[in-house]
Design a protein around this motif. Structure first.
Motif, short mmCIF file in Angstrom:
data_model
loop_
_atom_site.label_atom_id
_atom_site.label_comp_id
_atom_site.label_asym_id
_atom_site.label_seq_id
_atom_site.Cartn_x
_atom_site.Cartn_y
_atom_site.Cartn_z
N VAL A 40 18.53 40.54 44.38
CA VAL A 40 18.47 39.13 44.76
C VAL A 40 19.58 38.34 44.06
O VAL A 40 20.25 37.50 44.67
CB VAL A 40 17.07 38.55 44.44
CG1 VAL A 40 17.03 37.06 44.72
CG2 VAL A 40 16.00 39.27 45.26
N ALA A 41 19.80 38.63 42.80
CA ALA A 41 20.85 37.92 42.06
C ALA A 41 22.24 38.21 42.64
O ALA A 41 23.06 37.31 42.80
CB ALA A 41 20.79 38.29 40.58
N ALA A 42 22.49 39.48 42.97
CA ALA A 42 23.78 39.82 43.58
C ALA A 42 23.94 39.11 44.92
O ALA A 42 25.02 38.60 45.24
CB ALA A 42 23.90 41.34 43.76
N ALA A 43 22.87 39.08 45.70
CA ALA A 43 22.91 38.41 47.01
C ALA A 43 23.32 36.95 46.87
O ALA A 43 24.01 36.40 47.73
CB ALA A 43 21.54 38.51 47.69
N ASN A 44 22.92 36.35 45.80
CA ASN A 44 23.20 34.93 45.57
C ASN A 44 24.43 34.70 44.69
O ASN A 44 24.62 33.60 44.17
CB ASN A 44 21.97 34.27 44.92
CG ASN A 44 20.83 34.10 45.92
OD1 ASN A 44 20.82 33.14 46.68
ND2 ASN A 44 19.90 35.05 45.95
N ASN A 45 25.27 35.75 44.57
CA ASN A 45 26.42 35.65 43.66
C ASN A 45 26.01 35.06 42.32
O ASN A 45 26.76 34.29 41.71
CB ASN A 45 27.54 34.83 44.30
CG ASN A 45 28.27 35.64 45.36
OD1 ASN A 45 28.58 36.80 45.15
ND2 ASN A 45 28.52 35.02 46.51
N TYR A 46 24.85 35.43 41.90
CA TYR A 46 24.34 35.03 40.58
C TYR A 46 24.24 33.51 40.41
O TYR A 46 24.26 33.01 39.31
CB TYR A 46 25.19 35.67 39.47
CG TYR A 46 25.28 37.17 39.63
CD1 TYR A 46 24.26 37.98 39.22
CD2 TYR A 46 26.39 37.76 40.24
CE1 TYR A 46 24.31 39.36 39.40
CE2 TYR A 46 26.45 39.14 40.43
CZ TYR A 46 25.41 39.92 40.01
OH TYR A 46 25.47 41.28 40.20
N TRP A 47 24.17 32.81 41.54
CA TRP A 47 24.05 31.34 41.48
C TRP A 47 25.10 30.76 40.53
O TRP A 47 24.82 29.87 39.71
CB TRP A 47 22.64 30.93 41.01
CG TRP A 47 21.53 31.46 41.87
CD1 TRP A 47 21.03 30.88 43.01
CD2 TRP A 47 20.77 32.66 41.68
NE1 TRP A 47 20.03 31.66 43.53
CE2 TRP A 47 19.84 32.74 42.74
CE3 TRP A 47 20.78 33.67 40.72
CZ2 TRP A 47 18.94 33.80 42.86
CZ3 TRP A 47 19.89 34.73 40.84
CH2 TRP A 47 18.98 34.79 41.90
N ARG A 48 26.32 31.28 40.65
CA ARG A 48 27.35 30.88 39.67
C ARG A 48 27.75 29.42 39.78
O ARG A 48 28.13 28.81 38.79
CB ARG A 48 28.59 31.78 39.82
CG ARG A 48 28.45 33.10 39.09
CD ARG A 48 29.80 33.75 38.84
NE ARG A 48 29.62 35.16 38.46
CZ ARG A 48 29.83 36.20 39.27
NH1 ARG A 48 30.23 36.02 40.52
NH2 ARG A 48 29.64 37.44 38.84
N ASN A 49 27.70 28.86 40.97
CA ASN A 49 28.13 27.44 41.10
C ASN A 49 26.93 26.49 41.22
O ASN A 49 26.07 26.71 42.02
CB ASN A 49 29.02 27.30 42.35
CG ASN A 49 30.23 28.19 42.23
OD1 ASN A 49 30.85 28.21 41.16
ND2 ASN A 49 30.54 28.95 43.28
#
Lengths: 84, 84, 84, 84, 84, 84
Positions: free
Chosen positions: B75-84
């Protein structure tokens, strides 16, 4: 031996990791995990005999859910996480 | 059989891995892991019967937390780790 | 039930996977793993009752360290491994 | 309580995942795994008491080696696998 | 103590994850896993004493094969999967 | 000792992780896992003796399916998930 039908032995049903939706990708993950087991133990009676055991044992259910999670990492990556 | 309600069998609730926040992504990871188990064992009475067992056994709780950690990687990878 | 305080149930404390340093990323990994368990078993007395058990059993400690390692994979990737 | 010294509780010794060589990256992986355990169980006597147990049990040694392998995945990725 | 020879304690034999072929990458994965264990338990007599045990126990063999699979993920990624 | 034939000890049969189809990639994953075990325990009689045991034990079958899932992550990544 009462053998698992051929269709239950296909390792990657549909022949692709690409699925239209996450839901179908998750279903594929479950199927792939199940078919792994069919390939190691293709005797339907043994498989059915084990089911009452693992399916009522919390630790076994947790272990199965872990395998599904690992398979899904692959399927989700293959589909670029269905981002669009 | 006292069957788990249909909503508890959806493999990817919401139909997407994308969530607005890490908190919701983590919650989705937990739900996906739980729904895996519901799909393998959809009998509510069996599920409830097992809960006092695994939920008070440290090793089972650790095992569950591992499955959540694995789901969250996806899930985190899917969300690009919510980086922005 | 003597319930775990609300702050111990937050799944991603701080609401982000981004941390200034690897040390803090590692600490977050431990906290996330612990809070997973709090969400599955929020009864403080049960949690405290299990601690003498798992924390003195080598195999349980190894299992916990594995969960931390898996969580850390996610946190480290989120932070691009703090390369700069 | 005979507490583990402070230096044994640092989660990422050296404060970075970057190492000059694979050998040092691997050593860091082992140390990080060990320090995870020190943070969960900081009582030196309990830790020493468990050692004769797990270090002579093949399954425990295999479990430890798995944790090291997982930590190393992170450290190796952080270092771009020391490709140059 | 009858100590494992120094060469068996090197964590990354050859000092690199890069190998000419998948076969050698796989062999490196096995060696790295084994050397992890040597570093945790460097007493040759204990190691040899455990071998008849784990090497004839299916579950232990499966556990070892899992560690090898995890190590190989790292080695294969390091080598860009030997794609060319 | 009744030794496993040489061909069953090759770690990466075919010498490449690249396969034309997901089905063959999955089959390779199973073979690699099996050959890991052959390398740790090359005595055919011991291997055959263990089979009735693990192949009828649900938890062992689940453990094997997990190893296959992990191997497949590597093989699938190597093949860019057979996207085209």
């Amino acid at each position: 031996m009462n053998r698992v039908p051929e269709s239950e032995l296909v390792l990657v049903p549909g022949g692709t990791l690409i699925t239209p939706t996450p839901e179908e990708g998750r279903a594929l993950s479950i199927t792939m995990a199940r078919h792994s087991i069919h390939n190691i133990q293709p005797d339907l009676d043994v498989l059915k005999g084990g089911r009452p055991n693992y399916s009522t044992t919390p630790d076994s259910l947790i272990a199965v859910s872990q395998v599904i999670a690992i398979e899904f990492q692959t399927v989700a990556a293959a589909n670029n996480y269905w981002r669009n």
